[in-house]
Design a protein around this motif. Structure first.
Motif, PDB file in Angstrom:
ATOM      1  N   ARG A 108       1.896   4.104  -2.990  1.00 50.77           N
ATOM      2  CA  ARG A 108       1.224   5.367  -3.265  1.00 50.77           C
ATOM      3  C   ARG A 108       2.006   6.878  -2.616  1.00 50.77           C
ATOM      4  O   ARG A 108       1.473   7.684  -3.197  1.00 50.77           O
ATOM      5  CB  ARG A 108      -0.124   5.339  -2.708  1.00 50.77           C
ATOM      6  CG  ARG A 108      -1.171   4.141  -3.560  1.00 50.77           C
ATOM      7  CD  ARG A 108      -2.560   4.267  -2.813  1.00 50.77           C
ATOM      8  NE  ARG A 108      -2.520   3.571  -1.303  1.00 50.77           N
ATOM      9  CZ  ARG A 108      -3.356   3.256  -0.540  1.00 50.77           C
ATOM     10  NH1 ARG A 108      -4.722   3.664  -1.272  1.00 50.77           N
ATOM     11  NH2 ARG A 108      -3.603   2.752   0.394  1.00 50.77           N
ATOM     12  N   GLN A 109       3.124   6.327  -1.841  1.00 47.29           N
ATOM     13  CA  GLN A 109       3.625   7.808  -1.169  1.00 47.29           C
ATOM     14  C   GLN A 109       4.883   7.926  -2.410  1.00 47.29           C
ATOM     15  O   GLN A 109       5.059   9.134  -2.239  1.00 47.29           O
ATOM     16  CB  GLN A 109       4.216   6.952  -0.026  1.00 47.29           C
ATOM     17  CG  GLN A 109       3.400   6.861   1.298  1.00 47.29           C
ATOM     18  CD  GLN A 109       2.607   8.114   1.640  1.00 47.29           C
ATOM     19  OE1 GLN A 109       3.179   9.132   1.616  1.00 47.29           O
ATOM     20  NE2 GLN A 109       1.426   7.930   1.942  1.00 47.29           N
ATOM     21  N   TRP A 137       5.942   4.530 -11.945  1.00 39.34           N
ATOM     22  CA  TRP A 137       5.837   4.036 -10.480  1.00 39.34           C
ATOM     23  C   TRP A 137       5.934   2.556 -10.108  1.00 39.34           C
ATOM     24  O   TRP A 137       6.197   1.991  -9.054  1.00 39.34           O
ATOM     25  CB  TRP A 137       4.868   4.666  -9.794  1.00 39.34           C
ATOM     26  CG  TRP A 137       5.101   6.313  -9.723  1.00 39.34           C
ATOM     27  CD1 TRP A 137       4.540   7.314 -10.462  1.00 39.34           C
ATOM     28  CD2 TRP A 137       6.318   6.988  -9.122  1.00 39.34           C
ATOM     29  NE1 TRP A 137       5.293   8.751 -10.151  1.00 39.34           N
ATOM     30  CE2 TRP A 137       6.218   8.304  -9.398  1.00 39.34           C
ATOM     31  CE3 TRP A 137       7.536   6.351  -8.765  1.00 39.34           C
ATOM     32  CZ2 TRP A 137       7.440   9.483  -8.944  1.00 39.34           C
ATOM     33  CZ3 TRP A 137       8.246   7.574  -8.057  1.00 39.34           C
ATOM     34  CH2 TRP A 137       8.185   8.739  -8.339  1.00 39.34           C
ATOM     35  N   VAL A 158       1.788   5.932 -14.041  1.00 38.20           N
ATOM     36  CA  VAL A 158       1.349   4.763 -13.499  1.00 38.20           C
ATOM     37  C   VAL A 158       2.662   3.707 -13.680  1.00 38.20           C
ATOM     38  O   VAL A 158       3.215   2.794 -12.795  1.00 38.20           O
ATOM     39  CB  VAL A 158       0.094   4.303 -13.819  1.00 38.20           C
ATOM     40  CG1 VAL A 158      -0.088   2.647 -13.243  1.00 38.20           C
ATOM     41  CG2 VAL A 158      -1.097   5.143 -13.240  1.00 38.20           C
ATOM     42  N   GLN A 171       0.711  -1.083   0.160  1.00 38.08           N
ATOM     43  CA  GLN A 171      -0.107   0.048   0.158  1.00 38.08           C
ATOM     44  C   GLN A 171       0.771   1.247   0.146  1.00 38.08           C
ATOM     45  O   GLN A 171       0.520   2.380  -0.687  1.00 38.08           O
ATOM     46  CB  GLN A 171      -1.000  -0.065   1.208  1.00 38.08           C
ATOM     47  CG  GLN A 171      -2.031  -1.082   1.145  1.00 38.08           C
ATOM     48  CD  GLN A 171      -2.919  -0.806  -0.007  1.00 38.08           C
ATOM     49  OE1 GLN A 171      -3.287   0.363  -0.329  1.00 38.08           O
ATOM     50  NE2 GLN A 171      -3.274  -1.997  -0.755  1.00 38.08           N
TER      51      GLN A 171
END
Length: 388
Positions: free
Chosen positions: A35-36, A78, A75, A32
């Motif tokens: 997203r940082q 990353w 996207v 998760q």
């Protein structure tokens, strides 16, 4: 994305024209918290914009300057990250590197790129490779003190990834076919059985050697200009064959025994680190001992004076440099009159003089050790052994 090497370092130096922006950030590979990554990137880009404005650009010019970096923010970009991301921007120039090292967030805007946080990767201080040898799979892993990751061999076109791939175009008239057996060797690199041949024949060994010849040749493009240890992983009878074939000067004599196909990366890391850690410690210890010996007997050969070392590094006089990572010494070096100014805090037009000294030492063939503060029992953030 370019591969980080000393040749690439020269490219960065030669491409530094006008304003130069260096961005360092830690990145998350999975989970998760990925997203940082774009959030951290946007914050650092905001700092870069402010730095460019402080160095004389108006906001519109700063935005245009940073546009090539903003184009990375998607996207797909990353989705594939390492432990650290570095971005360098100059006029009509951008380079970025995903590296197996975690950085503190840092943005530097100046007249050249800020390279000191990369020192552990450029000097081999704590970086190593593991080459896994087996019949069905070649593995190359890049490791540091804390982490290890697979290198994508599909991007290295000249590297055969199996014995079959290496030999498929050799002796086409014979159309050599084979299957594998452990040949009494146990778990590991299975002995190839060539139709029409016996097991363990001289020709078997010659085929393995031909495989390793091609593997060594293919790896040279990747390993060229690198000075980091390489550790072999494979069953015992294969390692001496590769040692005979090898042309990379930093291959270590001790290897990891066993079939690397069955080893998870962390196991390879733990065993490789046990081999390379004494190598790193001894090299730095020997250099530190030399520094202290010269300091006692020939003090003119060593220095911990920042101004003196900066000038010596620029004029190719530094043989060995110890530099504190995570610390900046802001100031200016005038190449025309050899004047050095030291500042307590960053001022417009300043550069990190520790970074400057490390850069020129590396480019001029010297050795750089990235060390913890006061490692040499001196309050200075760097120390040097001179060539003469």
């Amino acid at each position: 994305m370019a591969l980080l090497s000393k040749n690439e370092l020269e490219t960065l130096v030669n491409s530094a024209k006008g304003h130069c922006v260096s961005i360092y950030m830690p990145t998350v590979e999975a989970g998760q918290e990925i997203r940082q990554n774009p959030i951290r990137f946007k914050n650092l880009m905001g700092e870069a914009e402010k730095g460019l404005i402080a160095n004389g650009l108006d906001r519109a010019e700063a935005v245009r300057f940073l546009e090539p970096a903003w184009q990375l923010d998607n996207v797909n970009f990353w989705r594939y990250q390492n432990h650290g991301l570095v971005i360098f921007l100059a006029d009509n120039f951008i380079r970025y590197y995903r590296v197996p090292q975690e950085f503190a967030e840092l943005v530097v805007v100046g007249s050249r790129f800020h390279l000191k946080p990369l020192l552990p990767l450029l000097t081999g201080d704590g970086q190593f490779y593991v080459l896994g040898l087996s019949q069905n799979q070649v593995r190359l892993l890049e490791g540091t003190r804390d982490r290890i990751q697979e290198v994508n061999l599909n991007s290295l076109e000249e590297v055969p990834q199996s014995l079959a791939e290496a030999l498929k175009y050799d002796d086409p008239e014979k159309q050599v076919q084979y299957h594998s057996s452990d040949g009494g060797q146990g778990v590991g690199f299975p002995s190839p059985i060539y139709h029409g041949q016996g097991v363990g024949t001289t020709e078997d060994k010659e085929n393995i050697k031909r495989f390793f010849d091609k593997l060594d040749a293919g790896l040279q493009e990747f390993l060229r200009s690198r000075e980091v240890p390489l550790v072999l992983a494979g069953v015992e009878y294969l390692q001496p064959i590769y040692q005979e074939t090898n042309s990379y000067p930093h291959l270590l004599a001790e290897g990891i025994n066993g079939n690397p196909e069955n080893m998870v990366p962390q196991d390879l890391h733990d065993q490789a680190w046990a081999i390379v850690q004494p190598h790193f410690q001894q090299a730095q210890k020997d250099a530190a001992n030399r520094f202290h010996e010269f300091a006692g007997n020939s003090p003119e050969v060593v220095s911990s004076d920042v101004s003196e070392i900066v000038k010596a590094a620029f004029y190719q006089r530094v043989d060995t440099l110890f530099v504190t990572v995570g610390h900046q010494q802001w100031g200016k070096f005038n190449r025309e009159n050899n004047a050095v100014e030291l500042h307590d805090s960053e001022q417009p037009g300043d550069e990190d003089l520790l970074d400057l000294a490390a850069l020129h030492t590396l480019l001029n063939g010297g050795t750089v050790f990235a060390i913890a503060p006061h490692h040499l029992d001196t309050p200075a953030p760097l120390a040097a052994i001179f060539r003469y």
